[in-house]
Design an enzyme around this catalytic site. Structure first.
Site, PDB file in Angstrom:
ATOM      1  N   CYS A  50      -1.186  -8.655   2.961  1.00  0.00           N
ATOM      2  CA  CYS A  50      -0.565  -9.158   1.756  1.00  0.00           C
ATOM      3  C   CYS A  50       1.274  -9.518   2.733  1.00  0.00           C
ATOM      4  O   CYS A  50       2.130 -10.446   1.368  1.00  0.00           O
ATOM      5  CB  CYS A  50      -0.331  -8.506   0.895  1.00  0.00           C
ATOM      6  SG  CYS A  50       0.671  -6.704   1.339  1.00  0.00           S
ATOM      7  N   ASP A  52       4.078  -7.922   3.381  1.00  0.00           N
ATOM      8  CA  ASP A  52       5.003  -6.665   2.771  1.00  0.00           C
ATOM      9  C   ASP A  52       5.284  -5.243   4.394  1.00  0.00           C
ATOM     10  O   ASP A  52       3.742  -5.073   5.050  1.00  0.00           O
ATOM     11  CB  ASP A  52       4.471  -5.840   1.660  1.00  0.00           C
ATOM     12  CG  ASP A  52       4.732  -6.870   0.335  1.00  0.00           C
ATOM     13  OD1 ASP A  52       5.158  -8.349   0.549  1.00  0.00           O
ATOM     14  OD2 ASP A  52       3.938  -6.652  -0.869  1.00  0.00           O
ATOM     15  N   CYS A  75       5.630  -4.089  -3.286  1.00  0.00           N
ATOM     16  CA  CYS A  75       5.321  -4.401  -4.697  1.00  0.00           C
ATOM     17  C   CYS A  75       5.428  -2.087  -5.278  1.00  0.00           C
ATOM     18  O   CYS A  75       6.180  -1.791  -4.298  1.00  0.00           O
ATOM     19  CB  CYS A  75       3.954  -4.773  -5.017  1.00  0.00           C
ATOM     20  SG  CYS A  75       2.685  -3.324  -4.564  1.00  0.00           S
ATOM     21  N   CYS A 119      -2.107  -1.539  -1.063  1.00  0.00           N
ATOM     22  CA  CYS A 119      -0.865  -0.696  -0.138  1.00  0.00           C
ATOM     23  C   CYS A 119      -0.740   0.641  -0.095  1.00  0.00           C
ATOM     24  O   CYS A 119      -0.241   1.297   0.518  1.00  0.00           O
ATOM     25  CB  CYS A 119      -0.356  -1.034  -2.102  1.00  0.00           C
ATOM     26  SG  CYS A 119      -0.223  -2.248  -2.540  1.00  0.00           S
TER      27      CYS A 119
HETATM   28 FE1  FES Z   1       2.355  -6.263  -0.465  1.00  0.00          FE
HETATM   29 FE2  FES Z   1       1.739  -3.842  -2.716  1.00  0.00          FE
HETATM   30  S1  FES Z   1       1.086  -6.424  -2.541  1.00  0.00           S
HETATM   31  S2  FES Z   1       2.439  -3.543  -0.282  1.00  0.00           S
END
Ligand code: FES
Length: 149
Positions: A50, A52, A75, A119
């Site tokens: 994603c 992140d 998130c 996540c």
């Molecule tokens: Fe990227 Fe949750 S959407 S870690």
């Protein structure tokens, strides 16, 4: 705090409860173990599909994890996952902690919506990477000299 604000906050929470477990809401709103650890024995940063990133620091004593902290730019579900994984790993041996899976994180959180399950995977993968770092540094302690943390 004004009554209007409290009402709005309750509405938002009521809405969140239709999607997330109490544990997810609790850990996302009041994350445990969040922050950079000084003089850590292990560290890893992993970026998920994603985009992140999660970072995890470990303090290890006699091959048992005595402290774990995390940071993420992800998130709310990633905050809850990082918080939960760093809580549940404390006190575990390196061998035991290495077996942590996405399923373990999801179970501890009481689940996540389908679109947020990755996540929990990011948290489990980052923990495992930090443990690999611990093992690698234990084998070759001189690498410690090149650490930036
Ligand atoms: Fe990227 Fe949750 S959407 S870690």
């Amino acid at each position: 705090m004004s009554t209007d604000f409290q009402e709005l906050q309750e509405l938002i929470l009521a809405d969140a409860r239709t999607v997330y477990s109490e544990a997810v809401i609790d850990h996302a709103m009041a994350p445990r173990n969040m922050g950079v650890m000084q003089s850590a024995d292990a560290f890893a940063g992993v970026t998920g599909p994603c985009g992140d990133t999660m970072e995890i620091w470990l303090k290890v004593n006699n091959d048992a994890i005595v402290a774990a902290t995390f940071m993420t730019d992800g998130c709310g579900s990633s905050i809850a996952s990082g918080s939960m994984v760093t809580e549940t790993v404390k006190g575990k041996s390196i061998n035991e902690a290495q077996k942590t899976t996405q399923r373990d994180v999801l179970d501890a959180l009481g689940g996540l919506p389908e679109e947020s399950k990755h996540c929990a995977l990011l948290a489990a993968n980052t923990l495992k990477a930090a443990i690999r770092d611990y093992i690698a540094t234990k084998r070759e302690p001189w690498k410690r000299a090149y650490r930036k943390y």
